[in-house]
Design a protein around this motif. Sequence first.
Motif, PDB file in Angstrom:
ATOM      1  N   VAL A 188       0.847  -1.199   0.000  1.00  0.00           N
ATOM      2  CA  VAL A 188       0.000   0.000   0.000  1.00  0.00           C
ATOM      3  C   VAL A 188       0.875   1.239   0.000  1.00  0.00           C
ATOM      4  O   VAL A 188       2.037   1.206   0.436  1.00  0.00           O
ATOM      5  N   LEU A 189       0.306   2.338  -0.507  1.00  0.00           N
ATOM      6  CA  LEU A 189       0.999   3.627  -0.502  1.00  0.00           C
ATOM      7  C   LEU A 189       0.814   4.253   0.881  1.00  0.00           C
ATOM      8  O   LEU A 189      -0.243   4.800   1.193  1.00  0.00           O
ATOM      9  N   ALA A 190       1.852   4.171   1.691  1.00  0.00           N
ATOM     10  CA  ALA A 190       1.766   4.687   3.055  1.00  0.00           C
ATOM     11  C   ALA A 190       1.745   6.211   3.080  1.00  0.00           C
ATOM     12  O   ALA A 190       1.011   6.823   3.859  1.00  0.00           O
ATOM     13  N   HIS A 191       2.561   6.842   2.212  1.00  0.00           N
ATOM     14  CA  HIS A 191       2.621   8.298   2.205  1.00  0.00           C
ATOM     15  C   HIS A 191       3.354   8.758   0.948  1.00  0.00           C
ATOM     16  O   HIS A 191       4.198   8.040   0.402  1.00  0.00           O
ATOM     17  N   SER A 192       3.018   9.960   0.496  1.00  0.00           N
ATOM     18  CA  SER A 192       3.750  10.565  -0.622  1.00  0.00           C
ATOM     19  C   SER A 192       3.809  12.064  -0.411  1.00  0.00           C
ATOM     20  O   SER A 192       2.967  12.647   0.279  1.00  0.00           O
ATOM     21  N   VAL A 193       4.829  12.687  -0.989  1.00  0.00           N
ATOM     22  CA  VAL A 193       4.999  14.133  -0.913  1.00  0.00           C
ATOM     23  C   VAL A 193       5.524  14.613  -2.254  1.00  0.00           C
ATOM     24  O   VAL A 193       6.346  13.939  -2.891  1.00  0.00           O
ATOM     25  N   SER A 194       5.040  15.748  -2.708  1.00  0.00           N
ATOM     26  CA  SER A 194       5.516  16.316  -3.967  1.00  0.00           C
ATOM     27  C   SER A 194       5.913  17.769  -3.759  1.00  0.00           C
ATOM     28  O   SER A 194       5.390  18.452  -2.870  1.00  0.00           O
ATOM     29  N   HIS A 195       6.849  18.208  -4.575  1.00  0.00           N
ATOM     30  CA  HIS A 195       7.309  19.600  -4.534  1.00  0.00           C
ATOM     31  C   HIS A 195       7.610  20.013  -5.959  1.00  0.00           C
ATOM     32  O   HIS A 195       8.682  19.691  -6.498  1.00  0.00           O
ATOM     33  N   GLY A 196       6.641  20.703  -6.600  1.00  0.00           N
ATOM     34  CA  GLY A 196       6.813  21.001  -8.015  1.00  0.00           C
ATOM     35  C   GLY A 196       6.874  19.717  -8.814  1.00  0.00           C
ATOM     36  O   GLY A 196       5.932  18.927  -8.801  1.00  0.00           O
ATOM     37  N   VAL A 197       7.998  19.476  -9.486  1.00  0.00           N
ATOM     38  CA  VAL A 197       8.152  18.258 -10.285  1.00  0.00           C
ATOM     39  C   VAL A 197       9.000  17.208  -9.565  1.00  0.00           C
ATOM     40  O   VAL A 197       9.470  16.255 -10.179  1.00  0.00           O
ATOM     41  N   LEU A 198       9.169  17.370  -8.265  1.00  0.00           N
ATOM     42  CA  LEU A 198       9.798  16.338  -7.433  1.00  0.00           C
ATOM     43  C   LEU A 198       8.694  15.538  -6.751  1.00  0.00           C
ATOM     44  O   LEU A 198       7.709  16.101  -6.273  1.00  0.00           O
TER      45      LEU A 198
END
Length: 414
Positions: free
Chosen positions: A139-149
């Motif tokens: 499962v996807l526990a967590h994700s974070v994005s910053h612009g194109v990162l």
Amino acid sequence: MSISTSPGSSKVEFKISDDESSSIDASSDTQSSKPTSALPAIPSSLARERNFLVGHMSKSKSAVGIDELNRYFPQQRLRLFVGTWNMQRCEVPENVDDFILPDHEEFVQDMYVIGVQEAPQDQKAWEIKLQETLGPNHVLAHSVSHGVLHLAVFVRRDLIWYFSYFDEDRITTRMISQIKTKGAAAMSFQFFGTEFLFLTSHFHSGETKVKERIDDYNKVIKQLQLPRQSNEIYKQESGNPFPRFDNVFWFGDLNFRISQPHHHMKQEVENPATYDIREALKCDQLKGNMKRGKIFHGFHEAPINFLPTYKFNPDSDQYDTSVKLRVPSYTDRILHRSKTESDVTCLHYNSVQNIRTSDHRPVYAVYDVLLKPGQESKVPLSTGQFNRQVYMEAAKRRAHGTKMPQRSTICTLL
């Protein structure tokens, strides 16, 4: 057993002898004590103790203590996959098995942490593709994005209960850009009693921009605010937050180049049988500056035994033939540091040569990581939270073989 009826009554009476009664009781106990499923049996005594995963937390037992740790990890070792890829803003490929599920890995890993730079415009589609690839046991526990990162953590579904809440941070090193293309996306968490920090970065491009890349590294350290609660204390003591964590993994398109003429390196890599990686790495900007103590203090990188991962012509195995003639280089790297060096062992470090949608090749590493027990009274647990929307959509596509929607085959150059 005897059967009788009472005069003037329709009631039937069954009489069982003492021997028959004891036989039936023994048979009943035997049948009820045997689980009928393939799932691990949960002892009734464990439920009576009000264990965290069965009832509520008790004062005597910890949900992330030694008993629970040994139950899932008898050797107290975690198998961790770390991957990085500059996707060049291209659409999500239909198949990323060779990246996420390499042929030489017999089993799927316990945890996957995947960072991408120049991520696709539809980052949710990327998360769904990763979930679809790993299947319903993760499962996807967590994700974070910053612009194109973009940075994502997947874990085996059984293990989602043993995470703390996730902390995240975003750092920009290229302030003039409207789209955040350079900088770092980071997250930290505790798994059982082991504290992790993961960062994916994209540093300054350009063969001669070594100083700017080192400046990017220092900006990230200076601005990083993880973990939130105790960050200031540790910064005052050490000048950076890394000593706070048991393990730190930093990976991405770090953009360090091989300081050699283009024609020389191109001639070398076009003959893999005679290509001397050790000689090439003597001119690697990252390794040289690490040796001089200018960057990634205390970090380690596994030996490189693969071809340069940048820069390729579109959909080709041929290195750059454009007017800029970029030198074939190892721009995409994975590094780690630990409080105790023996706690982390790199088992594999490789690139994926047959995924050609970007001008970079994906890079991954598989680690064996020591875990330690924890105490949930010190760090609040996330109580099994994960991204159900991504999970359900990926399950549908996996079941029906649905392809990802494709907007365009043209990549964006940043």
